[in-house]
Design an enzyme around this catalytic site. Structure first.
Site, PDB file in Angstrom:
ATOM      1  N   HIS A 160       2.617 -11.434  14.373  1.00 52.00           N
ATOM      2  CA  HIS A 160       3.700 -11.975  15.187  1.00 52.00           C
ATOM      3  C   HIS A 160       3.467 -13.451  15.533  1.00 52.00           C
ATOM      4  CE1 HIS A 160       7.315 -11.753  17.294  1.00 52.00           C
ATOM      5  NE2 HIS A 160       7.013 -10.940  18.307  1.00 52.00           N
TER       6      HIS A 160
ATOM      7  N   THR B 147       0.848  -1.195   0.000  1.00 48.19           N
ATOM      8  CA  THR B 147       0.000   0.000   0.000  1.00 48.19           C
ATOM      9  C   THR B 147       0.879   1.239   0.000  1.00 48.19           C
ATOM     10  OG1 THR B 147      -1.785   1.181   1.163  1.00 48.19           O
ATOM     11  CG2 THR B 147      -0.199   0.011   2.537  1.00 48.19           C
TER      12      THR B 147
END
Length: 415
Positions: free
Chosen positions: A386, A334
């Site tokens: 994560h 993006t």
């Protein structure tokens, strides 16, 4: 008689909203002709008539929610009236039965005075609804949009048509006066179906992932110099414009090959490592952000990547994206820099494990070989899950992207 029904578009789409009727009651309709635009949470779809005839009933207004299989209009045999005269003619002149007209004009509280010029005014469903409520002729509204689309703000700014003023209410007690709201200070606009879906999915990502963001910066000197030297030759030989997105896409693909968990996703209690490189490229549209996918970016050269991105961006702006254009991406890029963003923390797209955020190129003083120089610098942001990706891989991935962009000749060899 033929019923116009909401078609099945995909298994995941069960409903939509009427975005715009391009035909009115009494208009002649040809077989296969586009008569209404349907907005879903993924794409806009053009619904056609399977039969020729006259549109005699419209059973759902612009802005209404409709279900797959629901009948939204009726076409019957006949010649009908020309579209332009029908728009300018009074309601009584339409050849539809009285009952059908009552369905097509269900808001008697304010005069429906849209498009008296005989031309179709391009307007959002919210703008049309507000115009009907206030008795405003959409053709008389001056839009701010350079493409001429009338939005709800334009209708609100235009003012209301002369209507009977409401009678003054009795003076309220002091306690009630404290919570009185001046309606002129707030414009209420219903969220579009797509905006509701975007909001829902972004919230789901935030709540269902262990998202972190790591940052780095890249010196764009060499990429900009290479692009400046080669862009004319590139255009002459390929017919494509050489932009920055092909460099970033190639750098991302090379880094994904080196760090495969960044190109993965969690499915139940399993990690699925994708052996393909379908790169989503975020595109801003009037209805919100969409992420069409460049398929097999690892197999495409620079020109093919530039062409794919340009084609997808145009389809997004023209509301021509299909479901296949939006599904199955493994990683997303993006670029907030096109709007002037200096730094941000992008949110991951769907079930993907990471997203790369690009930002504005700014000249800043940096240390180069012991000397301070002014260089064109860009901050990069990698948001990642994560649960799949550890700090070592996230930092290594971003460092690889940085190194390849700062040495674009190596990018050609490694991608």
């Amino acid at each position: 008689m033929a019923e116009i029904k909401v078609p099945e578009l995909a298994e995941s789409i069960t409903e939509g909203s009427i975005a715009q009727w391009v035909k009115k009651v009494g208009d002649r309709v040809e077989k296969g002709e586009f008569i209404v635009e349907l907005e879903t949470d993924k794409v806009n779809a053009e619904i056609i008539s399977e039969e020729a005839g006259v549109l005699t009933q419209i059973l759902a207004e612009e802005g209404d929610t409709v279900l797959v299989g629901q009948v939204i209009a009726v076409v019957e045999a006949g010649e009908g009236a020309a579209a332009a005269p029908a728009a300018a003619a009074p309601v009584e002149a339409a050849p539809a039965p009285v009952a059908a007209q009552a369905v097509a004009t269900p808001t008697p509280a304010a005069p429906v005075v849209e498009e008296t010029s005989g031309e179709r005014v391009i307007a959002s469903p919210a703008a049309r609804k507000l115009a009907r409520e206030k008795g405003i002729d959409l053709a008389a509204v001056s839009p701010v949009d350079p493409q001429g689309r009338v939005r709800v703000q334009d209708v609100a700014a235009h003012g209301t048509a002369p209507v009977a003023a409401p009678q003054a209410k009795p003076a309220a007690p002091v306690a009630q006066a404290a919570v009185t709201v001046d309606d002129s200070r707030v414009t209420v606009e219903k969220m579009s179906r797509r905006r509701q879906t975007i909001a829902k999915r972004l919230l789901e990502v935030k709540q269902s992932t262990a998202m972190l963001t790591t940052f780095n910066e890249v010196d764009m000197t060499n990429v900009m110099a290479l692009r400046s030297r080669k862009k004319d030759q590139f255009f002459e030989s390929t017919g494509s414009k050489l932009g920055f997105m092909s460099f970033f896409t190639k750098a991302v693909v090379a880094a994904l090959k080196k760090y495969p968990y960044v190109n993965a996703q969690i499915v139940g209690d399993e990690i699925h490592l994708n052996n393909f490189f379908d790169i989503g490229v975020a595109v801003s549209t009037e209805e919100g952000l969409v992420v069409p996918v460049v398929r097999d970016a690892d197999r495409k050269n620079f020109a093919e990547i530039e062409d794919s991105i340009a084609d997808l961006a145009k389809k997004a702006r023209d509301k021509k994206l299909g479901l296949a254009d939006l599904q199955g991406g493994s990683f997303t890029i993006t670029n907030g820099g096109v709007f002037g963003s200096l730094m941000s923390t992008p949110i991951m797209n769907g079930t993907q494990a990471a997203i790369l955020g690009m930002h504005s190129i700014k000249k800043r003083p940096v240390e180069v070989n012991g000397e301070v120089e002014i260089r064109p610098m860009m901050y990069l942001a990698l948001s990642y899950d994560h649960r799949i990706i550890d700090g070592k891989d996230s930092v290594g991935f971003l460092k690889t992207v940085k190194e390849l962009l700062e040495n674009p000749e190596d990018l050609l060899l490694n991608s």
